[in-house]
Design an enzyme around this catalytic site. Structure first.
Site, short mmCIF file in Angstrom:
data_model
loop_
_atom_site.label_atom_id
_atom_site.label_comp_id
_atom_site.label_asym_id
_atom_site.label_seq_id
_atom_site.Cartn_x
_atom_site.Cartn_y
_atom_site.Cartn_z
N PRO A 93 0.81 -1.23 0.00
CA PRO A 93 0.00 0.00 0.00
C PRO A 93 0.84 1.27 0.00
O PRO A 93 0.34 2.35 -0.29
CB PRO A 93 -0.81 -0.11 1.30
CG PRO A 93 -0.83 -1.56 1.62
CD PRO A 93 0.50 -2.09 1.15
N GLU A 120 3.95 -9.23 7.92
CA GLU A 120 3.73 -7.78 8.00
C GLU A 120 4.59 -7.03 6.99
O GLU A 120 4.62 -5.80 7.00
CB GLU A 120 4.09 -7.28 9.42
CG GLU A 120 3.28 -7.93 10.52
CD GLU A 120 1.78 -7.80 10.29
OE1 GLU A 120 1.08 -8.82 10.37
OE2 GLU A 120 1.33 -6.67 9.98
N ARG A 158 -1.06 -7.93 -20.67
CA ARG A 158 -2.03 -7.85 -21.78
C ARG A 158 -1.68 -6.72 -22.74
O ARG A 158 -2.22 -6.64 -23.84
CB ARG A 158 -3.44 -7.72 -21.25
CG ARG A 158 -3.70 -6.49 -20.41
CD ARG A 158 -4.94 -6.67 -19.58
NE ARG A 158 -6.07 -7.08 -20.36
CZ ARG A 158 -6.83 -6.26 -21.09
NH1 ARG A 158 -6.53 -4.98 -21.15
NH2 ARG A 158 -7.86 -6.69 -21.76
N ASP A 173 -8.59 -0.49 -26.94
CA ASP A 173 -8.69 0.88 -27.47
C ASP A 173 -9.55 1.73 -26.54
O ASP A 173 -9.18 2.82 -26.15
CB ASP A 173 -9.33 0.84 -28.86
CG ASP A 173 -8.43 0.06 -29.82
OD1 ASP A 173 -8.90 -0.36 -30.88
OD2 ASP A 173 -7.26 -0.14 -29.45
#
Ligand SMILES: Nc1nonc1C(=O)NCC1CCCCC1
Length: 250
Positions: A93, A120, A158, A173
């Site tokens: 994060p 952790e 991808r 697109d």
């Protein structure tokens, strides 16, 4: 594209490698995915891969020597396989928020080593010495780095040329220009009295293209106006958005 993964749970990545776009890309050898498990670097009887945090507190951290051994070997293999020094990425994060632009940058960045944390997290000195980039998939806390790693790998893979078949590239697109996607419809023509928009049944491809762009612009304006901030719309786009706003004025 060559991707090394450092994870205590490599079997989780079957979800990515056994099917779908990335699975096919691996079969077609457009993508190479290799795994290093820190547990294979454990030297003690219990094959420890976690260690206690200095300063006390709840939970454990990933053990430094086993983690660094795995990262080192993945990095070395990346160079051997591609002739390039890899970018070593850690998911947490605390990282840069992943978006489509970031995925495009990662897809063009050469070989990657993706490190999936557990417990952790990892020692800050390992972040400083062995990690090149820290990335986040969103502002929430998960129980491990494997799911974020698969999200990042899927988003980047991808975009590698040849990975998406031409039938998928149309999806690409609509997303590539930073707008939300337009609504999609398939059979039957009526669901509980809800009809497919006439334009999509018209066969008028110019009108369909215009309608889809208008819907993308309008939905972006409605749901994610932040994506339009600081964005120059051309005359046609502005006209379409104005039409959408007028049609949807309360
Ligand atoms: N959000 C996130 N984006 O990327 N990663 C995320 C995460 O929540 N990761 C949890 C991990 C972080 C390392 C220690 C174990 C838990």
């Amino acid at each position: 594209m060559w991707i090394g993964v450092v994870s205590l749970f490599p079997e989780m990545f079957d979800a990515l490698t056994q099917q779908g776009v990335v699975g096919r890309a691996i079969e077609k050898q457009r993508i190479t995915l290799e795994f290093w498990n820190p547990r294979d670097y454990a030297t003690d009887r219990h094959r420890s891969v976690d260690d206690r945090p200095y300063g006390g507190g709840p939970g454990m951290l990933m053990k430094v020597d086993t983690l660094r051994g795995a990262i080192h070997d993945a990095r070395e293999r990346a160079h051997q396989a591609t002739g390039q020094v890899p970018t070593v990425i850690y998911l947490s994060p605390q990282g840069r928020k992943l978006d489509q632009k970031g995925a495009q940058a990662l897809a063009a960045a050469g070989p990657l080593v993706v490190v999936a944390g557990r417990y952790e997290g990892i020692d800050e000195r390992v972040v400083e010495s062995d990690i090149d980039e820290e990335w986040s998939i969103g502002d929430y806390v998960l129980s491990g780095g494997e799911l974020p790693a698969m999200v990042l790998i899927d988003a980047a893979a991808r975009l590698v040329p040849g990975v998406l078949g031409h039938q998928d590239s149309a999806i690409e697109d609509s997303f590539n220009d930073g707008l939300l996607d337009c609504p999609h419809y398939t059979r039957p023509e009526s669901i509980d009295g809800r009809q497919v928009p006439d334009v999509l049944l018209s066969g008028n491809h110019a009108a369909i293209k215009r309608w889809r762009l208008k819907q993308s612009l309008g939905r972006t304006w409605q749901r994610r106006p932040d994506l339009l901030e600081g964005r120059e719309l051309n005359a046609e786009q502005q006209q379409l958005l104005n039409e959408f706003i007028e049609e949807h004025a309360l």
